[in-house]
Design a protein around this motif. Structure first.
Motif, PDB file in Angstrom:
ATOM      1  N   ALA A 312     -14.178  -5.085   9.290  1.00 38.23           N
ATOM      2  CA  ALA A 312     -13.365  -3.971   8.780  1.00 38.23           C
ATOM      3  C   ALA A 312     -14.219  -2.873   8.171  1.00 38.23           C
ATOM      4  CB  ALA A 312     -12.365  -4.482   7.757  1.00 38.23           C
ATOM      5  N   GLY A 313     -15.149  -3.242   7.297  1.00 34.41           N
ATOM      6  CA  GLY A 313     -15.878  -2.226   6.537  1.00 34.41           C
ATOM      7  C   GLY A 313     -15.168  -1.960   5.222  1.00 34.41           C
ATOM      8  N   LEU A 314     -15.895  -1.431   4.247  1.00 30.52           N
ATOM      9  CA  LEU A 314     -15.371  -1.322   2.887  1.00 30.52           C
ATOM     10  C   LEU A 314     -14.205  -0.340   2.772  1.00 30.52           C
ATOM     11  CD1 LEU A 314     -15.608  -2.282   0.003  1.00 30.52           C
ATOM     12  CD2 LEU A 314     -17.326  -0.500  -0.409  1.00 30.52           C
ATOM     13  N   SER A 315     -14.296   0.806   3.441  1.00 33.06           N
ATOM     14  CA  SER A 315     -13.251   1.828   3.277  1.00 33.06           C
ATOM     15  C   SER A 315     -11.882   1.348   3.763  1.00 33.06           C
ATOM     16  CB  SER A 315     -13.661   3.125   3.978  1.00 33.06           C
ATOM     17  OG  SER A 315     -12.708   4.137   3.742  1.00 33.06           O
ATOM     18  N   PRO A 316     -11.763   0.803   4.993  1.00 31.90           N
ATOM     19  CA  PRO A 316     -10.456   0.266   5.413  1.00 31.90           C
ATOM     20  C   PRO A 316      -9.989  -0.912   4.551  1.00 31.90           C
ATOM     21  CG  PRO A 316     -11.835   0.680   7.329  1.00 31.90           C
ATOM     22  CD  PRO A 316     -12.718   0.824   6.122  1.00 31.90           C
ATOM     23  N   LEU A 317     -10.938  -1.707   4.041  1.00 33.14           N
ATOM     24  CA  LEU A 317     -10.570  -2.807   3.144  1.00 33.14           C
ATOM     25  C   LEU A 317      -9.911  -2.287   1.874  1.00 33.14           C
ATOM     26  CD1 LEU A 317     -13.707  -5.112   3.453  1.00 33.14           C
ATOM     27  CD2 LEU A 317     -11.355  -5.847   3.867  1.00 33.14           C
ATOM     28  N   LYS A 318     -10.491  -1.230   1.308  1.00 31.34           N
ATOM     29  CA  LYS A 318      -9.920  -0.631   0.095  1.00 31.34           C
ATOM     30  C   LYS A 318      -8.540  -0.058   0.380  1.00 31.34           C
ATOM     31  CE  LYS A 318     -14.086   0.541  -2.538  1.00 31.34           C
ATOM     32  NZ  LYS A 318     -14.894   1.641  -3.113  1.00 31.34           N
ATOM     33  N   THR A 319      -8.413   0.610   1.537  1.00 34.17           N
ATOM     34  CA  THR A 319      -7.100   1.130   1.942  1.00 34.17           C
ATOM     35  C   THR A 319      -6.082   0.002   2.016  1.00 34.17           C
ATOM     36  OG1 THR A 319      -8.026   2.992   3.197  1.00 34.17           O
ATOM     37  CG2 THR A 319      -5.824   2.259   3.824  1.00 34.17           C
ATOM     38  N   ALA A 320      -6.473  -1.085   2.686  1.00 28.50           N
ATOM     39  CA  ALA A 320      -5.570  -2.234   2.850  1.00 28.50           C
ATOM     40  C   ALA A 320      -5.155  -2.801   1.497  1.00 28.50           C
ATOM     41  CB  ALA A 320      -6.252  -3.312   3.688  1.00 28.50           C
ATOM     42  N   ASN A 321      -6.087  -2.873   0.572  1.00 26.79           N
ATOM     43  CA  ASN A 321      -5.766  -3.473  -0.726  1.00 26.79           C
ATOM     44  C   ASN A 321      -4.855  -2.582  -1.567  1.00 26.79           C
ATOM     45  OD1 ASN A 321      -6.020  -5.741  -2.434  1.00 26.79           O
ATOM     46  ND2 ASN A 321      -7.481  -4.647  -3.726  1.00 26.79           N
ATOM     47  N   ILE A 322      -5.029  -1.260  -1.448  1.00 24.22           N
ATOM     48  CA  ILE A 322      -4.114  -0.345  -2.148  1.00 24.22           C
ATOM     49  C   ILE A 322      -2.697  -0.533  -1.616  1.00 24.22           C
ATOM     50  CG2 ILE A 322      -3.494   2.086  -2.510  1.00 24.22           C
ATOM     51  CD1 ILE A 322      -6.533   2.707  -2.412  1.00 24.22           C
ATOM     52  N   VAL A 323      -2.579  -0.626  -0.286  1.00 27.47           N
ATOM     53  CA  VAL A 323      -1.263  -0.841   0.330  1.00 27.47           C
ATOM     54  C   VAL A 323      -0.703  -2.203  -0.088  1.00 27.47           C
ATOM     55  CG1 VAL A 323      -0.051  -1.160   2.526  1.00 27.47           C
ATOM     56  CG2 VAL A 323      -1.703   0.704   2.260  1.00 27.47           C
ATOM     57  N   ALA A 324      -1.548  -3.214  -0.080  1.00 23.72           N
ATOM     58  CA  ALA A 324      -1.103  -4.556  -0.479  1.00 23.72           C
ATOM     59  C   ALA A 324      -0.595  -4.558  -1.921  1.00 23.72           C
ATOM     60  CB  ALA A 324      -2.248  -5.555  -0.316  1.00 23.72           C
ATOM     61  N   LYS A 325      -1.254  -3.798  -2.779  1.00 16.45           N
ATOM     62  CA  LYS A 325      -0.795  -3.703  -4.174  1.00 16.45           C
ATOM     63  C   LYS A 325       0.555  -3.002  -4.262  1.00 16.45           C
ATOM     64  CE  LYS A 325      -5.181  -3.930  -6.633  1.00 16.45           C
ATOM     65  NZ  LYS A 325      -6.099  -3.269  -7.584  1.00 16.45           N
ATOM     66  N   LEU A 326       0.738  -1.954  -3.455  1.00 16.86           N
ATOM     67  CA  LEU A 326       2.046  -1.285  -3.412  1.00 16.86           C
ATOM     68  C   LEU A 326       3.141  -2.259  -2.994  1.00 16.86           C
ATOM     69  CD1 LEU A 326       1.143   2.147  -1.721  1.00 16.86           C
ATOM     70  CD2 LEU A 326       1.901   1.821  -4.078  1.00 16.86           C
ATOM     71  N   LEU A 327       2.755  -3.198  -2.137  1.00 10.83           N
ATOM     72  CA  LEU A 327       3.717  -4.163  -1.608  1.00 10.83           C
ATOM     73  C   LEU A 327       3.828  -5.410  -2.490  1.00 10.83           C
ATOM     74  CD1 LEU A 327       2.618  -3.836   2.122  1.00 10.83           C
ATOM     75  CD2 LEU A 327       4.721  -2.921   1.128  1.00 10.83           C
ATOM     76  N   GLY A 328       2.970  -5.493  -3.504  1.00  9.18           N
ATOM     77  CA  GLY A 328       3.098  -6.584  -4.464  1.00  9.18           C
ATOM     78  C   GLY A 328       2.211  -7.789  -4.241  1.00  9.18           C
ATOM     79  N   PHE A 329       1.192  -7.684  -3.352  1.00 15.15           N
ATOM     80  CA  PHE A 329       0.359  -8.869  -3.135  1.00 15.15           C
ATOM     81  C   PHE A 329      -1.135  -8.529  -2.981  1.00 15.15           C
ATOM     82  CE2 PHE A 329       2.467  -7.726   0.915  1.00 15.15           C
ATOM     83  CZ  PHE A 329       1.363  -7.388   1.704  1.00 15.15           C
ATOM     84  N   GLY A 330      -1.593  -7.489  -3.649  1.00 17.93           N
ATOM     85  CA  GLY A 330      -3.001  -7.106  -3.579  1.00 17.93           C
ATOM     86  C   GLY A 330      -3.903  -8.064  -4.331  1.00 17.93           C
ATOM     87  N   ASP A 332      -7.832  -8.478  -6.575  1.00 18.60           N
ATOM     88  CA  ASP A 332      -8.640  -7.743  -7.539  1.00 18.60           C
ATOM     89  C   ASP A 332      -9.661  -6.845  -6.820  1.00 18.60           C
ATOM     90  OD1 ASP A 332      -9.641  -7.430 -10.408  1.00 18.60           O
ATOM     91  OD2 ASP A 332     -11.455  -8.109  -9.373  1.00 18.60           O
ATOM     92  N   ASP A 333      -9.722  -5.581  -7.233  1.00 15.00           N
ATOM     93  CA  ASP A 333     -10.622  -4.622  -6.578  1.00 15.00           C
ATOM     94  C   ASP A 333     -12.082  -5.047  -6.696  1.00 15.00           C
ATOM     95  OD1 ASP A 333      -8.614  -2.837  -5.769  1.00 15.00           O
ATOM     96  OD2 ASP A 333      -8.560  -1.920  -7.746  1.00 15.00           O
ATOM     97  N   ALA A 334     -12.465  -5.499  -7.881  1.00 16.20           N
ATOM     98  CA  ALA A 334     -13.857  -5.896  -8.107  1.00 16.20           C
ATOM     99  C   ALA A 334     -14.234  -7.087  -7.225  1.00 16.20           C
ATOM    100  CB  ALA A 334     -14.072  -6.237  -9.579  1.00 16.20           C
TER     101      ALA A 334
END
Length: 405
Positions: A312-330, A332-334
């Motif tokens: 994936a690479g870091l940028s799409p991973l961060k995008t995915a995690n932001i979306v996952a957090k919006l959906l309630g299952f993200g 930890d960013d660190a």
């Protein structure tokens, strides 16, 4: 009303206004920069409107560029900055609900302002900071209301994109729409089909990135604009669900399209690809979103593996995690970032070996076998099963050649 403290962006442009005034013409700051100053928001483009005709502007200033002279716009270059100066104008009937058949230059500020889309965008400011408000835009700013200038049906028939701009500003500024303007959009929503999707896309993304996207999406649905947007017409239930989500803050376009694709059920690469191609998104954005969507599913199943981080690479991973957090299952960013940073390599170019080395040292011929070996070496290094140094990689490659033979 007078703006006591004129922002620096306007101060730098004051010589332009004063030069036009000294030549005997009217000149004002207009549009979004005036609105944003009154709202205490950052200023982007400083636009100037004048009673001087384009050829007169060109005679007054030494350095000009004809950026849109057929519509009355000339860019004046001053101390390394460019200022677009547009002649007061009126517009005739619109041939395609977007572009006027004829533009006529006039000397009247009122005639110019009354053709604009919204009252909050029909404000002007003179060199002394005095606000010229001919359509009660100041009241609408104070009351946080989105209202069309004059007859909204006329404004939207002139330029159907103004309907999307109205709902976009509702989100961007967290303003409510005036009832007459709302009903006119609902009545004329079908005209959105006349507008190029690229233009609709710009407004849609600004709506999603606004201060109150729930408000914008709600009005987008209630006015039926969604029916005339690609692959949205049968997704009313899903879009309503988005409009009612709490704490909906979308930071960028990558997150916007990953989130929208996921919520509308366009999750596979094929489905999301069709959606985004219809919206005329760039190939780079499509690829990023498709990668992020795969990671959202992995995060949801708590099954994000080392290979997923690498692929994936870091940028799409961060995008995915932001979306996952919006959906309630993200997650930890660190943790996500540390897992990525722990990868032995981030790209196959970091391998301490390549096809040329293998051909030379192992006498392997170019072809499928070579590609297969390189892929296996890459996988072993990423998984942490093999140290990334040339000696180890050569030895492993020899083993793989022997196995193949």
């Amino acid at each position: 009303m007078i703006i006591e403290k004129i922002p620096e962006e306007f101060k730098r442009a004051l010589p332009i206004l004063n030069t036009l005034k000294d030549a005997g013409y009217e000149a004002y700051f207009v549009g979004g920069s005036v609105r944003d100053t009154l709202l205490g928001l950052p200023i982007h483009d400083v636009d100037i409107a004048t009673s001087a005709y384009p050829e007169e502007v060109k005679q007054i200033f030494n350095k000009t560029v004809d950026t849109g002279i057929e519509h009355g716009t000339v860019m004046v270059l001053d101390h390394g900055e460019g200022y677009e100066i547009t002649t007061f104008r009126t517009e005739s009937t619109y041939q395609d609900y977007r572009r006027p058949e004829k533009v006529e230059f006039v000397r009247s500020l009122q005639e110019d302002l009354k053709r604009r889309d919204l009252t909050i965008n029909a404000l002007a400011m003179d060199a002394a900071g005095e606000i010229i408000d001919l359509f009660d835009g100041l009241t609408d700013l104070k009351m946080k209301v989105i209202r069309a200038v004059g007859d909204p049906n006329e404004r939207f028939n002139e330029d159907a994109l103004r309907m999307m701009r109205a709902v976009r500003f509702g989100s961007q500024l967290d303003f409510k729409m005036d009832s007459e303007t709302f009903m006119a959009i609902k009545k004329n929503a079908h005209l959105l089909e006349k507008i190029a999707i690229e233009r609709i896309h710009v407004e849609w993304v600004k709506l999603l990135l606004g201060k109150n996207p729930n408000q914008g999406i709600k009005e987008f649905l209630e006015t039926n604009l969604y029916k005339y947007s690609p692959k949205f017409e049968n997704k009313l239930s899903e879009l309503k669900d988005i409009a009612t989500m709490s704490h909906l803050i979308i930071p960028d376009e990558y997150v916007a399209w990953t989130f929208i694709s996921y919520k509308l059920g366009y999750v596979t690469s094929n489905e999301s690809g069709k959606l985004m191609k219809e919206w005329k998104l760039s190939n780079e954005l499509i690829k990023h979103v498709q990668t992020a969507l795969k990671c959202v599913e992995k995060i949801k199943r708590q099954n994000l593996q080392i290979d997923d981080y690498y692929q994936a690479g870091l940028s799409p991973l961060k995008t995915a995690n932001i979306v996952a957090k919006l959906l309630g299952f993200g997650i930890d960013d660190a943790l996500l970032e540390s897992q990525y940073n722990a990868l032995p390599i981030k790209d196959k170019a970091e391998l301490k070996i390549n096809g040329g080395i293998l051909i030379k040292k192992l006498n392997i011929k170019p072809g499928p076998q070579l590609g297969k070996i390189l892929k296996e070496l890459e996988k072993e290094v990423v998984q942490g099963n093999l140290k990334n140094n040339e000696g180890n990689l050569i030895k492993k490659a020899q083993d793989l050649v022997s196995t193949d033979n």
